[in-house]
Enzyme design. Structure first.
Site, mmCIF file in Angstrom:
data_model
loop_
_atom_site.group_PDB
_atom_site.id
_atom_site.type_symbol
_atom_site.label_atom_id
_atom_site.label_comp_id
_atom_site.label_asym_id
_atom_site.label_seq_id
_atom_site.Cartn_x
_atom_site.Cartn_y
_atom_site.Cartn_z
ATOM 1 N N ASP A 159 11.661 -33.424 9.566
ATOM 2 C CA ASP A 159 11.182 -34.792 9.753
ATOM 3 C C ASP A 159 11.116 -35.114 11.237
ATOM 4 O O ASP A 159 11.454 -34.290 12.085
ATOM 5 C CB ASP A 159 12.065 -35.786 9.003
ATOM 6 C CG ASP A 159 13.510 -35.773 9.479
ATOM 7 O OD1 ASP A 159 13.841 -35.005 10.413
ATOM 8 O OD2 ASP A 159 14.313 -36.538 8.922
ATOM 9 N N ASP A 191 11.646 -34.546 -1.684
ATOM 10 C CA ASP A 191 12.850 -34.089 -0.988
ATOM 11 C C ASP A 191 13.998 -35.055 -1.218
ATOM 12 O O ASP A 191 13.803 -36.267 -1.297
ATOM 13 C CB ASP A 191 12.600 -33.925 0.514
ATOM 14 C CG ASP A 191 12.587 -35.246 1.266
ATOM 15 O OD1 ASP A 191 13.661 -35.697 1.713
ATOM 16 O OD2 ASP A 191 11.495 -35.836 1.409
#
Length: 372
Positions: free
Chosen positions: A89, A281
């Protein structure tokens, strides 16, 4: 190379689909569950070779050991000894979630801002924040975030965005959406100047506002992102999240993979996979395991309950994971949790992660049969 995405089968019953993502480090069959390895490690699990795609957090790796240090050692794959795909991320989620507090029911951005915020200042250039380790002042901009992800060398990377709490006022919400798309464009430009083998997903914001979600979809469609990620506040509960995901995916083209950021509990997967979500996720399976919640084909098991004190039956008779193959009984696993034996969380985590992979395998089979 940038990823290649192929739709193998489109369900006749819904927008659900079975696909395949090809990366330099391997293939991901979709829909896929993506476990979160916050610091480059899955909590309670040593072997991650059977995990098709793993999610690592740039923020934590930036703070320690430092992304430049990891780059000097050959990148994240070499550092953690993983020869399979990794997604990272931008670091923004951790910064903003640490500032705004915890999340409820895995639905992001519902919480009240803590009295002592890690965020020092948000500007159009980026965000100043304090390290959670030592309070050191740090700066994260779109360019800094992408460079950190270049240092890590993940297969799939995410542009910097601002995560707002659910209760933000409308004026700030709109200005935040605008700033996020400027940050994403800067992130994409920086990435495309040095693409390497990496692919970037564009993040769609807009909260629970259908019009703002449509605007977010138009933004990512208009730019050469390799995939889409649904982010931002998704509401306060599952009932609010489902229509947000539905309307968002309805505005997206079908030629690129779609990831649902930070959502991966079983009820959410089952409720949204029909809208064409390709990957999810979450740290849910390992976190649940550490708290004694066992996922099984017979439903969730709260292993600490007295009902399992003398239960010599296998944890899940249909499971073939290392834990279940070792013939551990429910009574024994309960005992390990009761005496706070570290092995308890390890055995449970191994099982829960395997269970999630089996769930996704079954979901893919159901889609192929047009049952979802």
């Amino acid at each position: 190379m940038a990823l290649k995405f192929h739709v193998i089968h489109q369900s006749k019953k819904s927008r659900a689909r079975v696909g395949r993502i090809e990366t330099d480090h391997g293939i991901i069959d979709t829909p896929a569950f993506v476990p979160v390895a916050t610091n480059g490690a899955l909590k309670g699990v040593v072997d991650h070779s059977n995990i098709p795609l793993m999610f690592c957090n740039t923020y934590h790796l930036l703070v320690h050991p430092g992304t430049e240090s990891i780059a000097a050692m050959g990148g994240l794959h070499k550092f953690i000894n993983r020869d399979a795909p990794i997604i990272t991320d931008s670091g923004g989620f951790q910064i903003f979630s640490l500032a705004y507090g915890s999340v409820a029911e895995e639905i992001k951005s519902h919480g009240k801002k803590k009295g002592s915020s890690s965020i020092l200042e948000i500007t159009d250039e980026g965000v100043w924040f304090k390290s959670y380790r030592d309070g050191h002042k740090l700066f994260l901009s779109p360019e800094v975030s992408v460079q950190a992800q270049k240092d890590l060398g993940a297969d799939i990377i995410i542009p910097l965005d601002e995560l707002l709490p659910f209760h933000s006022d409308q004026q700030y919400f709109l200005s935040s959406c605008s700033r996020t798309y400027v940050w994403e464009k800067r992130s994409l430009d920086y990435h495309r100047n040095d693409p390497r083998h990496q692919s970037m997903y564009g993040v769609i914001h807009g909260g629970i506002d259908p019009e703002q979600r449509k605007i977010g979809c138009q933004f990512v469609e208009d730019h050469p992102f390799d995939g889409f990620a649904i982010g931002g506040s998704l509401g306060r509960n599952l009932n609010e999240m489902v229509p947000v995901v539905d309307i968002t995916t309805s505005h997206l083209s079908k030629d690129r993979p779609v990831h649902l950021l930070g959502i991966g509990d079983l009820p959410s997967i089952q409720a949204t996979v029909k809208f064409g979500i390709d990957s999810f996720d979450s740290s849910y399976p390992t976190k649940a395991a550490r708290h004694g919640l066992i996922l099984s084909s017979q439903g969730p098991i709260k292993i600490a309950n007295q009902a399992y004190a003398n239960d010599l039956s296998p944890i899940d008779p249909k499971c073939t994971c290392l834990t279940c193959s070792s013939n551990l009984s429910r009574a024994y696993l309960r005992h390990l949790f009761k005496v706070h034996e570290p092995n308890a969380g390890i055995w449970a985590s191994i099982h829960n992660l395997h269970h999630m992979q089996e769930v996704m395998k079954n979901i893919r089979k159901q889609i192929l049969n047009d049952e979802i």
